[in-house]
Design a protein around this motif. Sequence first.
Motif, PDB file in Angstrom:
ATOM      1  N   GLN A   2       0.811  -1.206   0.000  1.00 22.55           N
ATOM      2  CA  GLN A   2       0.000   0.000   0.000  1.00 22.55           C
ATOM      3  C   GLN A   2       0.849   1.262   0.000  1.00 22.55           C
ATOM      4  OE1 GLN A   2      -2.520  -0.593   3.498  1.00 22.55           O
ATOM      5  NE2 GLN A   2      -4.224  -0.906   2.092  1.00 22.55           N
ATOM      6  N   TRP A   4       0.092   5.524   0.768  1.00 28.74           N
ATOM      7  CA  TRP A   4      -0.856   6.575   1.125  1.00 28.74           C
ATOM      8  C   TRP A   4      -0.555   7.735   0.205  1.00 28.74           C
ATOM      9  CZ3 TRP A   4      -1.998  11.482   2.643  1.00 28.74           C
ATOM     10  CH2 TRP A   4      -3.243  11.669   3.238  1.00 28.74           C
ATOM     11  N   ALA A  19      -5.654   8.951   0.710  1.00 24.56           N
ATOM     12  CA  ALA A  19      -6.165   7.621   1.057  1.00 24.56           C
ATOM     13  C   ALA A  19      -5.083   6.580   0.804  1.00 24.56           C
ATOM     14  CB  ALA A  19      -7.403   7.298   0.222  1.00 24.56           C
ATOM     15  N   TRP A  20      -5.250   5.423   1.446  1.00 23.23           N
ATOM     16  CA  TRP A  20      -4.382   4.275   1.184  1.00 23.23           C
ATOM     17  C   TRP A  20      -4.852   3.593  -0.095  1.00 23.23           C
ATOM     18  CZ3 TRP A  20       0.085   3.339   3.422  1.00 23.23           C
ATOM     19  CH2 TRP A  20       0.341   3.858   4.684  1.00 23.23           C
ATOM     20  N   GLY A  37     -10.525   9.947   0.183  1.00 23.66           N
ATOM     21  CA  GLY A  37      -9.984  10.618   1.361  1.00 23.66           C
ATOM     22  C   GLY A  37     -11.009  11.540   1.996  1.00 23.66           C
ATOM     23  N   ASP A  57       3.280   8.083   2.289  1.00 26.37           N
ATOM     24  CA  ASP A  57       3.702   6.979   3.153  1.00 26.37           C
ATOM     25  C   ASP A  57       3.618   5.675   2.371  1.00 26.37           C
ATOM     26  OD1 ASP A  57       4.546   5.619   5.390  1.00 26.37           O
ATOM     27  OD2 ASP A  57       2.704   5.872   6.525  1.00 26.37           O
TER      28      ASP A  57
END
Length: 181
Positions: A2, A4, A19-20, A37, A57
């Motif tokens: 994943q 982000w 959002a992831w 998001g 991330d």
Amino acid sequence: MQAWVGCWACYNEGFLVGAWFDLPDQTPSIELVHQLGVDHGDHRDDLELHEEIGVFDLDGDLGHFSDAIGESVVTAVEVARVLDDMEPDQRAVFAAYVKAVGEPASAELAAQCEGNYIGAFASVRAFGMEHGADLLGWHELPGHVQEVLDPYIDWEEVGENDLLDYESARIGRTLHVWHLE
């Protein structure tokens, strides 16, 4: 795997909107970032001001590639596609190879990593004993000759000297070694 992904314009305005995304299955876009998001406002009319997205991330095996990916969504998706075709236990090894050779992660580089991979060793000494012994023809010597000579061979130094001709990286306590191109 994943990533982000967020909107840079929102971030610069003091809002964390994103959002992831499960990569490579989901392809992040500015529309999806704002749709999935928690958004502070409606950007349908000014989406052109909110068109720049970035990776904020990384999770899972993508985290091994944070230096290579940086903030690039395109690079994150490409790396995820390469990793998706790889055995999970080889992903950290590939990340170390990418960092060692300083080239972008790609399917071609993954094949090169696999083709050049010599193996994993518990230590430089273990590499010297296994690989150096092969080069020296150690295994062809009779056992009693090996017993006599063994105390006089510094296998650590043999390993260190052999590593000069190879690319290597530590992952945890394990030494991984590849042929140089």
